[in-house]
Design a protein around this motif. Structure first.
Motif, PDB file in Angstrom:
ATOM      1  N   ASN A   7       0.826  -1.211   0.000  1.00 16.81           N
ATOM      2  CA  ASN A   7       0.000   0.000   0.000  1.00 16.81           C
ATOM      3  C   ASN A   7       0.858   1.258   0.000  1.00 16.81           C
ATOM      4  O   ASN A   7       0.581   2.218  -0.747  1.00 16.81           O
ATOM      5  CB  ASN A   7      -0.929   0.016   1.213  1.00 16.81           C
ATOM      6  CG  ASN A   7      -2.088  -0.958   1.078  1.00 16.81           C
ATOM      7  OD1 ASN A   7      -2.257  -1.586   0.032  1.00 16.81           O
ATOM      8  ND2 ASN A   7      -2.869  -1.098   2.130  1.00 16.81           N
ATOM      9  N   THR A 287     -14.053  -0.862  -0.143  1.00 15.45           N
ATOM     10  CA  THR A 287     -12.800  -1.067  -0.847  1.00 15.45           C
ATOM     11  C   THR A 287     -12.164   0.266  -1.217  1.00 15.45           C
ATOM     12  O   THR A 287     -12.796   1.325  -1.092  1.00 15.45           O
ATOM     13  CB  THR A 287     -13.026  -1.924  -2.109  1.00 15.45           C
ATOM     14  OG1 THR A 287     -11.765  -2.325  -2.639  1.00 15.45           O
ATOM     15  CG2 THR A 287     -13.812  -1.156  -3.184  1.00 15.45           C
ATOM     16  N   ASP A 291      -6.657  -1.356  -2.280  1.00 15.04           N
ATOM     17  CA  ASP A 291      -7.213  -2.685  -1.994  1.00 15.04           C
ATOM     18  C   ASP A 291      -7.390  -3.496  -3.279  1.00 15.04           C
ATOM     19  O   ASP A 291      -7.076  -4.693  -3.327  1.00 15.04           O
ATOM     20  CB  ASP A 291      -8.572  -2.583  -1.304  1.00 15.04           C
ATOM     21  CG  ASP A 291      -8.492  -2.076   0.125  1.00 15.04           C
ATOM     22  OD1 ASP A 291      -7.431  -2.242   0.765  1.00 15.04           O
ATOM     23  OD2 ASP A 291      -9.492  -1.504   0.605  1.00 15.04           O
TER      24      ASP A 291
END
Length: 338
Positions: A7, A287, A291
């Motif tokens: 991420n 989401t 993701d």
């Protein structure tokens, strides 16, 4: 690579998102605020659970319409864009083409002119503050019929806005076949607007063929039923007509796939189709863009180089000018340091 590291890295890469509905980027806190303004009381936990409980596309659409019904005035769109801003910044998205659906608000008596002024003011503010470009596509909506869709398009023409670059076709696909909206699409394309369509989300590949051959859509949203038609997949690979993939959304509505690992995007990519990754409705499907790309990496075995291709595809599939696309490609390469 673990999810936290993934991420952090992905957020640092300039990205585009091309299939997202502005009313569905509102956080749960934002939904609760709209609810309180609309009904004069706090939203209960039971009401929250009921709102976000659905197991098919039509159930989701009804929930979407309920959120739209919580708006009490055009000013509520200021909240929408502040929430959209937070989402884009958090995910490192620097270019966005988002849908807005005016039908429900016009039926409530909202002024289209006031709405788009707020859109323009907020989009300008977000660009000046964050350097994020937002363009809008009017969802003329198959939910209310072709006549209503044409009226929406006529408003788009009557009140020009530099941020609104075209039309889209969303809503219940089975109840509103794409072919019925061909006159709106033909008019929009002839008059210089872009046109995209949700197709192959809840109906077979024939819906995608109609969106291509009759509506002349420049991009297709979802497109997962293409997996049922080898000829269509070859056509999409040969023409590079972009498909806006929304993995989590498709697993929630459960029409074709019930879990991410079953999603055909891996097969589409391997066949050379132009696929890009999107969220559709972040608050409804819990989401984010990071993701969705993590799902590609973890569940669908995309390599990091392939993740980079997916990110590049979103730029290539966008309606930004070619010189701007080339600048984005350079920025992606510059930032991509594993």
């Amino acid at each position: 690579m673990n999810k936290a590291d993934f991420n952090t890295f992905i957020v640092s890469i300039p990205k585009a998102e091309l299939h997202i509905h502005i009313e569905a980027v509102i956080s749960l806190a934002g939904v609760k605020k709209l609810y309180k303004n609309r009904f004069g009381k706090e939203m209960t936990k039971e009401e929250q659970v009921a709102l976000f409980s659905y197991d098919d596309l039509n159930g989701f659409i009804q929930a979407f319409l309920k959120v739209q019904d919580m708006f009490v005035s055009e000013d509520d769109f200021n909240l929408v864009f502040k929430e959209l801003e937070k989402y884009l910044v958090k995910n490192g998205i620097t270019y966005c083409e988002a849908f807005f659906a005016p039908s429900a608000f016009l039926k409530k008596g909202f002024s289209y002119e006031k709405m788009i002024k707020i859109f323009h003011d907020q989009i300008t503010r977000i660009y000046k503050k964050n350097g994020i470009t937002i363009k809008l596509l009017m969802d003329v909506s198959r939910t209310f019929g072709c006549e209503n869709a044409m009226k929406n398009y006529e408003l788009l023409k009557a009140y020009p806005c530099p941020d609104i670059i075209g039309i889209g076709l969303g809503g219940a696909e089975a109840k509103g076949p794409a072919k019925e909206y061909a006159p709106v699409f033909e008019k929009a394309l002839k008059e210089g607007f872009h046109a995209v369509a949700h197709a192959g989300e809840d109906v077979g590949p024939e819906s995608m063929w109609d969106a291509i051959n009759l509506c002349h859509a420049e991009r297709l949203g979802h497109g997962i039923t293409a997996i049922q038609d080898e000829k269509l997949m070859k056509y999409l690979a040969d023409t590079k007509l972009p498909i806006e993939i929304c993995i989590t959304s498709n697993t929630f509505t459960k029409k074709i796939v019930k879990q991410a690992s079953e999603h055909p995007v891996r097969q589409f990519f391997d066949k050379g189709m132009m696929v890009c990754i999107n969220t559709d409705d972040p608050v409804f499907f819990k989401t984010t863009m990071t993701d969705e790309l993590w799902i590609c990496f973890k569940e669908l075995n995309f390599t990091m180089d392939e993740i980079k291709t997916l990110i590049r595809n979103s730029i290539q599939a966008s309606f930004m000018p070619e010189n701007e696309k080339n600048e984005y490609f350079k920025e992606i390469e510059k930032a991509w340091k594993l």
